[in-house]
Design a protein around this motif. Structure first.
Motif, PDB file in Angstrom:
ATOM      1  N   THR A   1     -11.642  -1.399   3.764  1.00 47.73           N
ATOM      2  CA  THR A   1     -10.713  -0.289   3.984  1.00 47.73           C
ATOM      3  C   THR A   1     -10.002  -0.543   5.297  1.00 47.73           C
ATOM      4  OG1 THR A   1     -12.191   1.260   2.866  1.00 47.73           O
ATOM      5  CG2 THR A   1     -10.476   2.220   4.208  1.00 47.73           C
ATOM      6  N   THR A   2      -8.675  -0.521   5.265  1.00 47.49           N
ATOM      7  CA  THR A   2      -7.885  -0.860   6.445  1.00 47.49           C
ATOM      8  C   THR A   2      -6.663   0.041   6.533  1.00 47.49           C
ATOM      9  OG1 THR A   2      -6.445  -2.587   7.397  1.00 47.49           O
ATOM     10  CG2 THR A   2      -6.869  -2.731   5.041  1.00 47.49           C
ATOM     11  N   ASN A   3      -6.158   0.201   7.756  1.00 47.22           N
ATOM     12  CA  ASN A   3      -4.899   0.951   7.867  1.00 47.22           C
ATOM     13  C   ASN A   3      -3.702   0.075   7.488  1.00 47.22           C
ATOM     14  OD1 ASN A   3      -4.126  -0.523  10.224  1.00 47.22           O
ATOM     15  ND2 ASN A   3      -5.184   0.926  11.550  1.00 47.22           N
ATOM     16  N   GLY A   4      -3.918  -1.188   7.260  1.00 49.52           N
ATOM     17  CA  GLY A   4      -2.892  -2.072   6.723  1.00 49.52           C
ATOM     18  C   GLY A   4      -1.906  -2.633   7.736  1.00 49.52           C
TER      19      GLY A   4
ATOM     20  N   SER B   1      -4.885   2.755   3.824  1.00 53.71           N
ATOM     21  CA  SER B   1      -4.656   4.184   4.064  1.00 53.71           C
ATOM     22  C   SER B   1      -3.167   4.443   4.244  1.00 53.71           C
ATOM     23  CB  SER B   1      -5.431   4.628   5.303  1.00 53.71           C
ATOM     24  OG  SER B   1      -6.807   4.417   5.074  1.00 53.71           O
ATOM     25  N   LEU B   2      -2.669   5.425   3.520  1.00 51.27           N
ATOM     26  CA  LEU B   2      -1.241   5.779   3.602  1.00 51.27           C
ATOM     27  C   LEU B   2      -1.087   7.244   3.183  1.00 51.27           C
ATOM     28  CD1 LEU B   2       1.673   4.604   4.027  1.00 51.27           C
ATOM     29  CD2 LEU B   2       1.730   4.213   1.563  1.00 51.27           C
TER      30      LEU B   2
ATOM     31  N   VAL C   1       2.725  -1.215   7.666  1.00 45.45           N
ATOM     32  CA  VAL C   1       1.820  -0.937   6.535  1.00 45.45           C
ATOM     33  C   VAL C   1       2.470  -1.371   5.220  1.00 45.45           C
ATOM     34  CG1 VAL C   1       0.475   0.845   5.346  1.00 45.45           C
ATOM     35  CG2 VAL C   1       0.882   1.023   7.805  1.00 45.45           C
ATOM     36  N   LEU C   2       3.768  -1.088   5.082  1.00 46.91           N
ATOM     37  CA  LEU C   2       4.443  -1.480   3.836  1.00 46.91           C
ATOM     38  C   LEU C   2       4.417  -3.004   3.679  1.00 46.91           C
ATOM     39  CD1 LEU C   2       7.470   1.029   3.834  1.00 46.91           C
ATOM     40  CD2 LEU C   2       5.199   1.282   2.800  1.00 46.91           C
ATOM     41  N   GLU C   3       4.617  -3.708   4.782  1.00 46.90           N
ATOM     42  CA  GLU C   3       4.525  -5.179   4.729  1.00 46.90           C
ATOM     43  C   GLU C   3       3.098  -5.626   4.423  1.00 46.90           C
ATOM     44  OE1 GLU C   3       8.240  -6.423   7.615  1.00 46.90           O
ATOM     45  OE2 GLU C   3       6.198  -6.740   8.334  1.00 46.90           O
TER      46      GLU C   3
ATOM     47  N   LYS D   1      -5.740  -0.443  -3.598  1.00 41.17           N
ATOM     48  CA  LYS D   1      -5.852   1.009  -3.727  1.00 41.17           C
ATOM     49  C   LYS D   1      -5.334   1.675  -2.465  1.00 41.17           C
ATOM     50  CE  LYS D   1      -9.847   0.788  -6.789  1.00 41.17           C
ATOM     51  NZ  LYS D   1     -11.181   1.299  -7.092  1.00 41.17           N
ATOM     52  N   ILE D   2      -4.721   2.822  -2.649  1.00 39.11           N
ATOM     53  CA  ILE D   2      -4.201   3.576  -1.511  1.00 39.11           C
ATOM     54  C   ILE D   2      -5.073   4.807  -1.283  1.00 39.11           C
ATOM     55  CG2 ILE D   2      -2.206   4.919  -0.674  1.00 39.11           C
ATOM     56  CD1 ILE D   2      -1.702   1.853  -0.769  1.00 39.11           C
ATOM     57  N   ASN D   3      -5.521   5.000  -0.030  1.00 37.89           N
ATOM     58  CA  ASN D   3      -6.251   6.212   0.357  1.00 37.89           C
ATOM     59  C   ASN D   3      -5.244   7.167   0.978  1.00 37.89           C
ATOM     60  OD1 ASN D   3      -8.538   4.753  -0.263  1.00 37.89           O
ATOM     61  ND2 ASN D   3      -9.464   4.931   1.767  1.00 37.89           N
ATOM     62  N   CYS D   4      -5.060   8.301   0.357  1.00 40.86           N
ATOM     63  CA  CYS D   4      -4.086   9.268   0.862  1.00 40.86           C
ATOM     64  C   CYS D   4      -4.821  10.548   1.267  1.00 40.86           C
ATOM     65  CB  CYS D   4      -3.068   9.537  -0.246  1.00 40.86           C
ATOM     66  SG  CYS D   4      -1.808  10.721   0.212  1.00 40.86           S
ATOM     67  N   VAL D   5      -4.797  10.849   2.561  1.00 42.26           N
ATOM     68  CA  VAL D   5      -5.462  12.074   3.033  1.00 42.26           C
ATOM     69  C   VAL D   5      -4.537  13.263   2.801  1.00 42.26           C
ATOM     70  CG1 VAL D   5      -6.354  13.290   5.068  1.00 42.26           C
ATOM     71  CG2 VAL D   5      -6.925  10.891   4.715  1.00 42.26           C
TER      72      VAL D   5
END
Ligand code: SAM
Ligand code: SF4
Length: 266
Positions: A94-97, A118-119, A139-141, A155-159
């Motif tokens: 899991t990374t902020n990307g 995470s986004l 993050v998009l890159e 996978k995207i983690n969206c809070v």
């Protein structure tokens, strides 16, 4: 490995650092963060050695998290040490990307299977507000690089605050649909007050199904995110710490007044 409530524990989450290059408002205070002392941080040999023992007891799923795992120096070396352990069926991060553009290919080569990124918004101004210092473009890159490197499924983690129908969450949902990404919605939680709920699209937050143990970067094994219980793997020895954590895993979480998302890893 089964706990007192007959839950099979087959998932280890490893926080490799409590440091981060962002300061998300719901995760870290802007200032005054109490970080672990450098001398208390587990070595790669300790982390890989511990993982080997826990895998020999039935863990098949391992996630590397943080803080931001990609700010830990040499983390790809650790990934390659862990990926060599037989019987791990699922090795993820899991990374902020934000740093993935530079690391995605190296991580894949080291044996990482996939990433969660995470986004919470695709509005650059809001992204900066939520992360205090982040640049959405990084993050998009990073997402693009992860897909190109084959760290799939991405996978995207969206809070979310209340619902996945919130404006930002809806925009992230559309972005995921357009870019072949899986999304999971995580309700914003509060460890101290004990506010938690199930992850929509994932398996977290459901105590009856909880299969997790968590290792912090300073060597504490935690059987539950919403509990203060922890065991020192260096003081007790790996096997004893695993045994005690398994035996004391609560049926359901309550609150956690001694840890934080950024040092346990979520
Ligand atoms: N830095 C990495 C990242 O942000 O993906 C990994 C560590 S972060 C602590 C792991 C996950 O926890 C992220 O998806 C983040 O959004 C989530 N998280 C952090 N604070 C949270 C909170 N208060 N409630 C719910 N999720 C939270
Ligand atoms: Fe850093 Fe992740 Fe916490 Fe954001 S959620 S401050 S990126 S550890």
């Amino acid at each position: 490995m089964f706990d007192r409530f007959n839950r099979k524990l087959n998932y280890l989450r490893i926080s490799v650092t409590d440091r981060c290059n962002l300061r998300c408002t719901y995760c870290m205070p802007e200032e005054g963060i109490k970080l672990f002392n450098h001398e208390d941080i587990l070595s790669f040999d300790d982390i890989a050695g511990f993982t080997k023992v826990v895998v020999s007891k039935g863990v098949t799923k391992v996630r590397i998290t943080g803080g931001e795992p990609l700010v830990r120096k040499g983390v790809t070396v650790l990934v390659s040490m862990i990926s060599k352990i037989k019987s791990i069926e699922d090795l993820s991060m899991t990374t902020n990307g934000t740093l993935l553009k530079s690391y995605a290919q190296e991580l894949r080569t080291a044996g990482l299977h996939r990433v969660n990124i995470s986004l919470d918004t695709i509005d650059p101004v809001k992204f900066r507000a939520v992360t205090r210092i982040g640049d959405l473009n990084d993050v998009l890159e990073g997402i693009k690089a992860a897909k190109e490197a084959g760290l799939l499924p991405v996978k995207i983690n969206c809070v979310i605050k209340d619902s996945k129908e919130e404006k930002d969450a809806k925009a992230v949902t559309r972005f995921c649909e357009d870019n072949d990404l899986e999304i999971r919605y995580i309700h914003q939680m509060d460890l101290v007050r004990g506010h938690f709920s199930e992850v929509d699209g994932g398996t977290g937050g459901n105590c009856a199904l909880c299969n997790r143990l968590r290792l912090t970067s300073n060597g504490k094994l935690r059987p539950c995110l919403f509990s203060n219980i922890e065991f020192d793997i260096r003081k007790l020895g790996f096997k004893k710490a695993i045994q005690l954590a398994t035996e004391s895993k609560p049926e359901c979480g309550t609150k956690n007044e001694t840890g934080a998302f950024y040092n346990i890893g979520g």
